[in-house]
Structure formats: C-alpha cells, structure tokens
Design an enzyme around this catalytic site. Structure first.
Site, PDB file in Angstrom:
ATOM      1  N   TYR A 138     -64.740  30.650  -0.964  1.00 24.38           N
ATOM      2  CA  TYR A 138     -64.953  32.110  -0.563  1.00 24.38           C
ATOM      3  C   TYR A 138     -66.009  32.823  -1.082  1.00 24.38           C
ATOM      4  CZ  TYR A 138     -61.129  32.196   3.066  1.00 24.38           C
ATOM      5  OH  TYR A 138     -60.671  31.743   4.098  1.00 24.38           O
ATOM      6  N   LYS A 190     -55.363  19.613  -4.654  1.00 28.93           N
ATOM      7  CA  LYS A 190     -55.770  18.463  -3.892  1.00 28.93           C
ATOM      8  C   LYS A 190     -56.437  17.605  -5.040  1.00 28.93           C
ATOM      9  CE  LYS A 190     -56.426  15.629  -0.335  1.00 28.93           C
ATOM     10  NZ  LYS A 190     -55.371  14.893   0.235  1.00 28.93           N
ATOM     11  N   ASP A 224     -52.112  18.683   1.862  1.00 30.74           N
ATOM     12  CA  ASP A 224     -51.707  18.104   3.267  1.00 30.74           C
ATOM     13  C   ASP A 224     -50.048  17.931   3.067  1.00 30.74           C
ATOM     14  OD1 ASP A 224     -52.128  16.241   1.017  1.00 30.74           O
ATOM     15  OD2 ASP A 224     -53.038  14.740   2.406  1.00 30.74           O
ATOM     16  N   ASP A 248     -55.607  30.390   2.329  1.00 28.55           N
ATOM     17  CA  ASP A 248     -55.703  30.877   3.852  1.00 28.55           C
ATOM     18  C   ASP A 248     -55.013  29.981   4.796  1.00 28.55           C
ATOM     19  OD1 ASP A 248     -57.199  32.291   5.998  1.00 28.55           O
ATOM     20  OD2 ASP A 248     -58.202  30.614   6.000  1.00 28.55           O
ATOM     21  N   ASP A 252     -51.385  30.699   7.228  1.00 31.31           N
ATOM     22  CA  ASP A 252     -51.303  30.566   8.806  1.00 31.31           C
ATOM     23  C   ASP A 252     -50.004  29.945   9.535  1.00 31.31           C
ATOM     24  OD1 ASP A 252     -53.262  32.643   9.063  1.00 31.31           O
ATOM     25  OD2 ASP A 252     -54.147  31.310  11.084  1.00 31.31           O
TER      26      ASP A 252
HETATM   27  C1  IPM Z   1     -57.108  36.047   6.366  1.00 33.19           C
HETATM   28  C2  IPM Z   1     -58.413  36.175   6.980  1.00 33.19           C
HETATM   29  C3  IPM Z   1     -59.767  36.202   6.227  1.00 33.19           C
HETATM   30  C4  IPM Z   1     -59.687  35.200   5.350  1.00 33.19           C
HETATM   31  C5  IPM Z   1     -60.786  35.845   7.353  1.00 33.19           C
HETATM   32  C6  IPM Z   1     -60.896  37.144   8.376  1.00 33.19           C
HETATM   33  C7  IPM Z   1     -62.061  36.424   6.408  1.00 33.19           C
HETATM   34  O1  IPM Z   1     -58.494  34.818   7.925  1.00 33.19           O
HETATM   35  O2  IPM Z   1     -57.113  37.280   5.728  1.00 33.19           O
HETATM   36  O3  IPM Z   1     -56.512  35.250   5.850  1.00 33.19           O
HETATM   37  O4  IPM Z   1     -60.137  34.004   5.540  1.00 33.19           O
HETATM   38  O5  IPM Z   1     -59.398  35.546   4.328  1.00 33.19           O
HETATM   39 MN    MN Z   2     -56.592  33.657   7.331  1.00 37.94          MN
END
Ligand code: IPM
Ligand code: MN
Length: 354
Positions: A138, A190, A224, A248, A252
């Site tokens: 990042y 990893k 993974d 990140d 999700d």
């Molecule tokens: C999150 C989002 C952000 C990230 C994006 C919007 C830059 O996906 O907060 O997880 O990748 O950190």
């Molecule tokens: Mn995210």
C-alpha cells in the site's frame, strides 16, 4: 468525571451519510445512557467535494483531525471519479498521515444471521484480524518504465520495516492477551514465496513472542491456507495478524462468513494517536438515497470507537443492541432487511437507551 469526546465525522460518499446518521443516533443514545458527552464536527471530504473543488483533502485536514479523540467515517468512493483518486487521496492518506498502523477487523457471527458456511454457527465464527495498515504493497512504491510501449515495465513494491512489523505484531500479541479467549495468535503470510518480507515478519513474530509473550500460543498459516481454513474450520482462529494486502483480502472473506458487508466494521487504530472507525463495505452507489442500506456495520464501528475511547460498558450495550436488531431483520442485505435504514438505527438506539 464523565468523559467528553470530540469526534470528527466524515460521512463521505454514496450511502455513507445514511449509515453514519444511524451510527450517530446510537452514539447519542449511548452518551445519554452512560453519561458522557460527544461533540461532533462534520467534514465534507469525499467524491462530491473533489468534483466541485478538485481537492481530496485540504492542507489543514491532518492537523485539524489530530485534535480529535476519534474520527467516524462513512464511505469513500464515487462512480464519477476514477478509481484510486479518492481511495489514495482520502482514505489511505488519512490512515498514513495519522499513522493508524493497525486495521482491526473483528469477524463475529451473531445468532440468527445467515452464514454461507454449512454447519457453522456463532460458536465457530468469532475471531479478529489485525491488519498492518501503513506499509506493504500500500506504500505506493514503484513505478513504470517505458509506459505505454511494448517494453513497458510496472513495478509495485512491498515495503516492510522492522519497526512497522514489530509494532503491529506487538499490538496483536497485546490484543490476543487482552481478549483472553484462546490466547492464540496466528501469523498469516507467505513465507514459501515472499521469502524476504515474510522472513522479517516470521523472525520478528518468533523473537517478540518468545521474549515478551510466552503466554500466547503462536501459529503460522500461509495466506492461501488461511482462506481455506476460514471457510473449512473458522473455529481454529482466535486472532490473526497479517500484512496490509493479505489483511485487505482475508477481511472481505471474513465479512462474508459473518453475514456480509451489512455488519462488518473496522477500526484504523493509532494506539498513541487518533483512530478512525468505519463500516468496511464501500459507498454502494446503487443503493444511495433509498433508505435500504444496512446501518449495522456503521453502528458496529461506533461500538469499536466507544471501546477504544474506554467507554467499555457503552460499547457492550451497543453490541447488545446490534444483536437485538439482527434478531428482527429478515436479512442483513441491502433492500432485504424488512426495515428501512432508519428503522434499524432506531431499533438499536432504543435498545441502547434502555
Ligand atoms: C478497505 C478498502 C480499502 C483498502 C480501499 C478502498 C483502498 O478495500 O478498507 O479494505 O484496500 O484498504
Ligand atoms: Mn478492502
């Protein structure tokens, strides 16, 4: 003496303002009930402001925000703005400039929530991801060579510093200890391919753990495999610590197994400075202005904010309110809740009011 907190509010784009309004409703109810006060200062950072002024963050933003006890963020992302501009110019800029080096993302399945995992329930899904939040891929390090030609080269580098890795690991160890659930911290990496970056992570993990956290069990999983276990055996996890990019991605997945973006919240934490709390779903442009988006993630962000401010009892009560609301909703998905955004906010606020 009762607490008094200064909160900067950035409703942002899309459904951000709608969910933030509900979060603030709950925050006010908690303040009344538990006898603390909150002063709110709104900031209009986001896509509309950018389209109007060409500016993501004004030069004064960081110094001003440093004067608050916490920041409450809705969502950043606008369909008319090229991807990357607002993310880099606002969200990542705030995380970096305020040195919010931890992204704390609990993954917790509440009772009565539909879980896509077969035969898994609330007793199986309750762990926390500690994502490093200021380094790794990042950083924006790298660049192009011969851009647009057949010989083009694109380099994107992951930067991992001993200091950055160690402070993140220490936070994760401390958090695991404080959580006192299974006293197990899993490093997700990893090491078999990223033999420089995760060598540093792995060595630091072992050194710091052996020396200062002998009471915390250390485990390691490749990223993974982590994805596989999160689906197959989520009950194995207590606290997971990982780098920015992996964090990140796996959060999700984490949001999905806890019932979706409607409930998932996170804290961008600077333990020595000002932290920022947000629902982790995006700005959801297609639901904007309809009053159908689920505000529970934004309310869960308020819960995390209260916890970090030291209002532990208020935080617990907000969580009870969320559990109460979850029990009434038909679904956690936008448009399928069986209630409007503000009705769900009222449900939690009333519960918190007592
Ligand atoms: C999150 C989002 C952000 C990230 C994006 C919007 C830059 O996906 O907060 O997880 O990748 O950190
Ligand atoms: Mn995210």
């Amino acid at each position: 003496m009762a607490g008094s907190y200064k909160v900067a509010v950035i409703p942002g784009d899309g459904t951000g303002p709608e969910v933030v309004a509900e979060g603030l409703k709950v925050l006010e109810a908690a303040a009344q009930r538990f006898g603390f006060t909150v002063s709110q200062t709104p900031y209009d950072f986001g896509g509309d402001r950018y389209l109007r002024t060409g500016e993501t963050l004004p030069p004064s933003a960081i110094t001003e925000l440093q004067g608050f006890d916490a920041i409450y963020l809705g969502a950043i992302g606008h369909p008319d703005v090229r991807p990357g501009i607002l993310e880099k110019g606002i969200l990542l800029a705030l995380r970096f400039a305020l040195d919010q080096y931890i992204n704390l993302r609990p993954v917790k399945l509440y009772p009565n929530v539909d879980c896509p995992l077969k035969d898994k329930g609330p007793e199986d899904i309750d762990f926390v991801v500690v994502r490093e939040n200021t380094e790794g891929l990042y950083c924006g390090a790298g660049g192009f060579l011969k851009k647009g030609t057949a010989d083009e080269v694109a380099i994107q580098e992951s930067i991992n510093t001993r200091k950055g890795v160690e402070r993140c690991l220490r936070y994760a160890f401390d958090y695991t200890r404080r959580r006192a659930k299974r006293n197990t911290l899993t490093l997700c990496g990893k090491t078999n391919v990223l033999t420089f970056a995760f060598d540093l992570w792995e060595r630091t993990f072992r050194e710091v753990g052996e020396r200062d956290y002998p009471d915390i069990r250390r485990e390691y999983a490749h990223v993974d495999a982590t994805c596989m276990w999160m689906v197959k055996n989520p009950e194995w996890f207590d606290v997971i610590v990982t780098d920015n990019m992996f964090g990140d991605i796996i959060t999700d997945l984490g949001a999905m197994i806890q019932g979706g973006m409607g409930i998932a919240a996170g804290g961008n934490i600077n333990p020595e400075g000002v932290s920022m709390f947000e629902p982790i779903g995006g700005s959801a442009p297609k639901y904007t202005g309809q009053g159908v988006i689920n505000p529970l993630a934004a309310i869960a962000a308020v819960q995390m904010m209260l916890d970090t401010l030291g209002e532990r009892e208020a935080a617990r009560t907000v969580e009870e309110g969320i559990v109460h609301a979850v029990g009434q909703l038909k679904s956690l998905s936008a448009g399928k809740m069986g209630f409007s955004t503000s009705e769900v906010g009222d449900m939690v606020a009333q519960h918190v009011a007592g």
